[in-house]
Every structure is written in C-alpha cells, then in structure tokens.
Design a protein around this motif. Structure first.
Motif, mmCIF file in Angstrom:
data_model
loop_
_atom_site.group_PDB
_atom_site.id
_atom_site.type_symbol
_atom_site.label_atom_id
_atom_site.label_comp_id
_atom_site.label_asym_id
_atom_site.label_seq_id
_atom_site.Cartn_x
_atom_site.Cartn_y
_atom_site.Cartn_z
ATOM 1 N N GLY A 1 -4.199 13.504 -28.382
ATOM 2 C CA GLY A 1 -4.964 13.190 -29.596
ATOM 3 C C GLY A 1 -5.106 14.339 -30.580
ATOM 4 N N LYS A 2 -4.243 15.346 -30.462
ATOM 5 C CA LYS A 2 -4.340 16.490 -31.375
ATOM 6 C C LYS A 2 -4.063 16.065 -32.810
ATOM 7 N N SER A 3 -2.956 15.330 -32.997
ATOM 8 C CA SER A 3 -2.624 14.899 -34.356
ATOM 9 C C SER A 3 -3.692 13.958 -34.880
ATOM 10 N N THR A 4 -4.200 13.107 -33.999
ATOM 11 C CA THR A 4 -5.208 12.140 -34.423
ATOM 12 C C THR A 4 -6.457 12.840 -34.942
ATOM 13 N N ASN B 1 -10.142 5.197 -29.032
ATOM 14 C CA ASN B 1 -10.054 3.735 -29.058
ATOM 15 C C ASN B 1 -9.065 3.271 -30.113
ATOM 16 N N VAL B 2 -9.017 1.987 -30.383
ATOM 17 C CA VAL B 2 -7.932 1.490 -31.247
ATOM 18 C C VAL B 2 -7.922 2.091 -32.638
ATOM 19 N N GLY C 1 0.234 13.559 -26.535
ATOM 20 C CA GLY C 1 -0.421 12.251 -26.473
ATOM 21 C C GLY C 1 -1.919 12.301 -26.250
ATOM 22 N N GLY D 1 -8.708 5.330 -33.598
ATOM 23 C CA GLY D 1 -8.872 6.779 -33.574
ATOM 24 C C GLY D 1 -9.882 7.272 -32.558
ATOM 25 N N ARG E 1 -0.624 5.909 -38.887
ATOM 26 C CA ARG E 1 -1.731 6.358 -38.058
ATOM 27 C C ARG E 1 -3.030 6.392 -38.860
HETATM 28 P P1 TYD Z 1 -1.691 11.870 -30.819
HETATM 29 O O1 TYD Z 1 -2.743 12.312 -31.745
HETATM 30 O O2 TYD Z 1 -0.383 11.457 -31.378
HETATM 31 O O3 TYD Z 1 -1.445 12.947 -29.704
HETATM 32 P P2 TYD Z 1 -0.814 14.402 -29.794
HETATM 33 O O4 TYD Z 1 -0.680 14.743 -31.224
HETATM 34 O O5 TYD Z 1 -1.811 15.241 -29.058
HETATM 35 O O6 TYD Z 1 0.476 14.343 -29.082
HETATM 36 O O7 TYD Z 1 -2.366 10.704 -29.979
HETATM 37 C C1 TYD Z 1 -1.597 9.810 -29.397
HETATM 38 C C2 TYD Z 1 -2.243 8.818 -28.512
HETATM 39 O O8 TYD Z 1 -3.450 8.266 -28.951
HETATM 40 C C3 TYD Z 1 -1.241 7.715 -28.498
HETATM 41 O O9 TYD Z 1 -0.772 7.569 -27.193
HETATM 42 C C4 TYD Z 1 -1.924 6.527 -29.026
HETATM 43 C C5 TYD Z 1 -3.355 6.861 -28.983
HETATM 44 N N1 TYD Z 1 -4.089 6.343 -30.133
HETATM 45 C C6 TYD Z 1 -5.035 5.356 -29.947
HETATM 46 O O10 TYD Z 1 -5.249 4.898 -28.836
HETATM 47 N N2 TYD Z 1 -5.741 4.892 -31.025
HETATM 48 C C7 TYD Z 1 -5.537 5.369 -32.277
HETATM 49 O O11 TYD Z 1 -6.200 4.935 -33.219
HETATM 50 C C8 TYD Z 1 -4.567 6.398 -32.455
HETATM 51 C C9 TYD Z 1 -4.311 6.953 -33.826
HETATM 52 C C10 TYD Z 1 -3.863 6.852 -31.369
#
Ligand code: TYD
Ligand code: MG
Length: 451
Positions: A100-103, A264-265, A98, A267, A131
């Motif tokens: 933000g790695k995937s993000t 933020n909302v 959670g 990314g 996403r």
């Molecule tokens: P994510 O990249 O899924 O984390 P990981 O891959 O490291 O597990 O990020 C997830 C968190 O980021 C999730 O709780 C929601 C938040 N988020 C935002 O607040 N705004 C966004 O635009 C995005 C894409 C995610």
C-alpha cells in the motif's frame, strides 16, 4: 571525459569494496557483490549544500525547531511523521510489494490541497488515475509524471515549482551521471543524493517510495537510511487488511510512533482505535483465547492471543506460531511444564496472534500462558479479563514498562479485571483506576485464582 571506475557493492547492505568478495564482511550475506560502474566526477554529488556556503554562528542560524509542519490530511500519517511534513525533508517510505505504499502516497497527494508532482516509474499515468478513482476524491493540483530519468524529474520540478514531490519508486529512477544499472546500489544512492540536494536547496519535501529486500530491509538500506531524514516502514500481511506504518528513523520527531490502517475497496482507511478492531467479537465459552495489552510505539494495543493445545497423535509434538516468536513460546511451554506441572511435552501447540500482527513485547507472556492453559484444560476464560505481565524462567510474574498506559487502555475498553505483576504495584497511579487490578508474583498463584 569523466574517468570511470568500477566498484563492487553488496546488494543487501550497500557496503562498497574495491574487489569482489564472496561473503559480505559487513552483513554476512553470501554472493551479494555486484560490479557497478561509478564515474569519478560524481563522487561529491551527494553533498547538499551549495558550493558557496560557509560556517554560520548557531545563534544567527534560522530556528529549525519551529519550522511549520504541513498536515498530510491523514492523521495516522501525520502521527508517524512527528506531526506533519517538514519543509525540505526527505522521507523514505518502505514496505513489501502490494502493501500500500503507492496507495497511501496517492491518497495524501489527492487529499492535500497543494501542488504535487507525483513521479511514477512503475505505473503509467492512466493506471494511477484508475487508482485515484478508486480512492474517490480528486485534486486539481496533483500532477502525474511517468518518468524514470532523474534529470528530467529535476528539470520538471524546477519548472513547475511543486509543494511536494513524490517518487514512486526510488529504485526505478536513474541518473545519467553514472553508468550503473537501474535499481543498483550506486544508482539509488546517486538519485537519493541529488533529490536530497534538491529538497534542501528548494525547501520542498520529497517522499521516496522504496522497495524492501527479502529480509524486510529497504534495498540498499543502510545507505538510504543514513541519507534521508525520516524512514517509515509499512508492515503487515498483505493478504490481511490491517497495515501498520512505523517510524524507523525520524530527524524531526520520535521513532516510537505507529499508525494503523485498514485496506479496503477504496483505499487505506485510518484506524483510530486499533484495540477495538483487533479484539473481534467472539462466541462466549471458547477456550484457548486470552487478551493481552501490548505497547507498540507509544500506543497501547489490546491483542487477542489464541492457542490450540491438542494431544500429539504420533511422533514429535508439533509447535507453531503466527505473529509471535517461536523460541519465546517454547520457553513459555517449558516454564509451564516445570512450574505448573502440566504435561505439555505430549501435546501439539499452535499459537496465533489475531489480526495478522507480529509482536515481540514480553508483556504478552502471561496472556499467552493463559491461552495455552485455557486450551489445555479446555476451560474458557471470562471475556472481561486481560493481562499485562512478563513471565520469568522461574514461573515468576515480572513487571512490565508503562503499566499505567496499559491499565488505562484496558479500562477504556471496558475490561473488568487486569492481571499484572506485584512488582508493578509500585507505579504511582495504580490506585486511581476503576478497573480491578489483580497482582501476583507467581504464575501458579495467579492461575489458581483464575481457573
Ligand atoms: P499498492 O499501493 O499498489 O502497493 P505498493 O505500492 O506498496 O506495491 O497497493 C496495492 C494493493 O492494495 C493491491 O493489491 C490492491 C490493494 N488495494 C485495495 O485493496 N483497495 C484500494 O482501494 C487500492 C487502491 C488498492
Ligand atoms: Mg507501488
């Protein structure tokens, strides 16, 4: 048929053992050994050079140092990578769930105008698309591939010839060549080995997302860290908005780099001037707040330290810290009690580093002492003062490294005064600053002037 054998692996540090052991001799963890099947035939799968390779004279070897770097389109990410993506490099991005790695990987994928193969074993293509829609921009060259079989991934990569491959996450991939369970050390090791081979042979950069275990290390950590070229670690509190991306290892650049982002909302947004966001605007006249200059990686940062000192109502005094070392705080309290003669042993003390950051830099010592003192006396400090000094056990103010950088940062942000150690005055460029540099050798002296 390949001969199979079983080996025990420590799930915490990846140490291998022929028999089960209760306590890992390498990392000291208990009950972490798990039996895994490994097939003999893959023992050399991790070697990444082709079989026909032979020694090459260093002078005739192509120059690796001048390799082109591709910008990721995200400045802070470029910075931690040492200037951009190097062809054929294997980069591991670690962090808590959670964070933000995937993000960040997706953001890079859709910002770059390159052919990207985004392999996801965790989310479906639709989820990733959702996403991507949140992030906004789209790319017509980003291909999503929900797959967990390594051989399929490599086959697709061969067919498609992507410029960059992203694997989300390495723990969800499995290779048919060995029988161990998905996510086990030997699977992760095997998959990383094969991807490395692919990256080096084809010259395609591969990004691996890796989960971290409870201690904040990347699961199967030592094994993976040895194998990859670069390790980036995402830090921060996932409930707060700021995230730090740190270089833990880098074969193509410095390890003292750090990038900062705000979630933020839509990314992750880059934070190009961290100090500005870390020092929040505040009410004038509040006691217990003090600003210190720390250096994270190569970057000076101004942090707000907050202290609350209040009389203990019953029992033992309470102490608590957020973002700072607890033992270091108790040491500073003892120093203040002894050298400044104030009775802190009958007070509860709470300390907080604002912004959700965790710091270890001893150059914050003086800022912390003054926040505590300010709260204890309930006297606010001017908001154009900041500190950069370490405190010794004798109450002496000790010099800190990179003092010019710190003073410069304070000056840039419009502070009027900075308190440093007398011994730092020897640094050659101190005279050139416009900001008033005040230097002391004892805490009592400095506080006499300050409060
Ligand atoms: P994510 O990249 O899924 O984390 P990981 O891959 O490291 O597990 O990020 C997830 C968190 O980021 C999730 O709780 C929601 C938040 N988020 C935002 O607040 N705004 C966004 O635009 C995005 C894409 C995610
Ligand atoms: Mg993820």
């Amino acid at each position: 048929m390949a001969k199979t054998k079983t080996v025990f692996f420590c799930q915490s540090c990846g140490t291998e053992s022929a028999k089960w052991v209760g306590k890992c001799p390498s990392c000291g963890e208990w009950n972490t050994y798990v039996e895994e099947v490994v097939s003999k035939s893959t023992a050399s799968a991790a070697a990444f050079t082709s079989e026909k390779s032979k020694p090459i004279n260093i002078k005739e070897t192509g120059s690796g140092g001048t390799k082109e770097r591709t910008s990721t389109g995200i400045r802070e990410l470029d910075r931690v990578l040492g200037g951009g993506i190097v062809d054929g490099s294997l980069v591991l991005v670690g962090g808590e769930p959670g964070i933000g790695k995937s993000t960040i990987m997706l953001q890079m994928a859709i910002k770059l105008n390159k052919k990207i193969l985004y392999v996801s074993g965790e989310e479906s293509a639709e989820q990733i698309k959702m996403r991507a829609d949140r992030i906004g921009t789209t790319s017509d060259q980003c291909f999503l591939y929900a797959e967990t079989s390594l051989s399929e991934v490599i086959r697709q990569a061969d067919d498609m010839g992507p410029d960059i491959i992203i694997i989300d996450s390495i723990q969800t991939l499995h290779s048919d060549r060995i029988e161990a369970a998905i996510g086990s050390i030997s699977q992760v090791k095997e998959c990383t080995g094969q991807l490395m081979k692919f990256a080096k042979q084809k010259g395609v950069p591969v990004f691996l997302i890796g989960h971290v275990n409870k201690d904040g290390a990347i699961a199967g950590p030592k094994v993976l860290e040895h194998m990859v070229d670069t390790v980036l670690q995402f830090e921060g509190d996932r409930h707060l908005t700021y995230r730090i991306l740190r270089t833990v290892k880098n074969r193509f650049g410095s390890t003292s780099e750090l990038g900062m982002f705000e979630m933020n909302v839509n990314g992750l947004r880059e934070v190009t001037n961290p100090s500005e966001v870390l020092i929040s605007p505040r009410e004038p006249g509040l006691s217990g707040i003090s600003l210190g200059v720390t250096v994270e990686g190569n970057r000076p940062l101004i942090l707000e330290t907050q202290a609350l000192v209040s009389p203990t109502s019953y029992g033992n005094p309470q102490r608590s810290t957020t973002g700072y070392d607890y033992k270091r705080m108790t040491m500073l309290l003892a120093v203040m009690e002894k050298r400044l003669g104030i009775r802190l042993s009958t007070q509860d003390v709470f300390l907080n580093i604002a912004g959700g950051l965790k710091v270890q830099d001893t150059a914050l010592d003086m800022a912390i002492c003054s926040a505590i003192f300010s709260s204890f006396e309930d006297v606010p400090m001017g908001d154009d003062v900041c500190f950069a000094a370490e405190i010794g056990l004798g109450g002496e103010i000790r010099p800190v490294s990179r003092i010019e950088n710190r003073i410069n940062e304070a000056q840039k942000l419009g502070f009027k005064e900075i308190y440093i150690s007398k011994h730092n005055l020897k640094a050659k460029d101190i005279g050139q600053f416009k900001i008033k540099v005040r230097s002391f050798s004892k805490l009592s002296e400095a506080f006499g002037q300050l409060f």
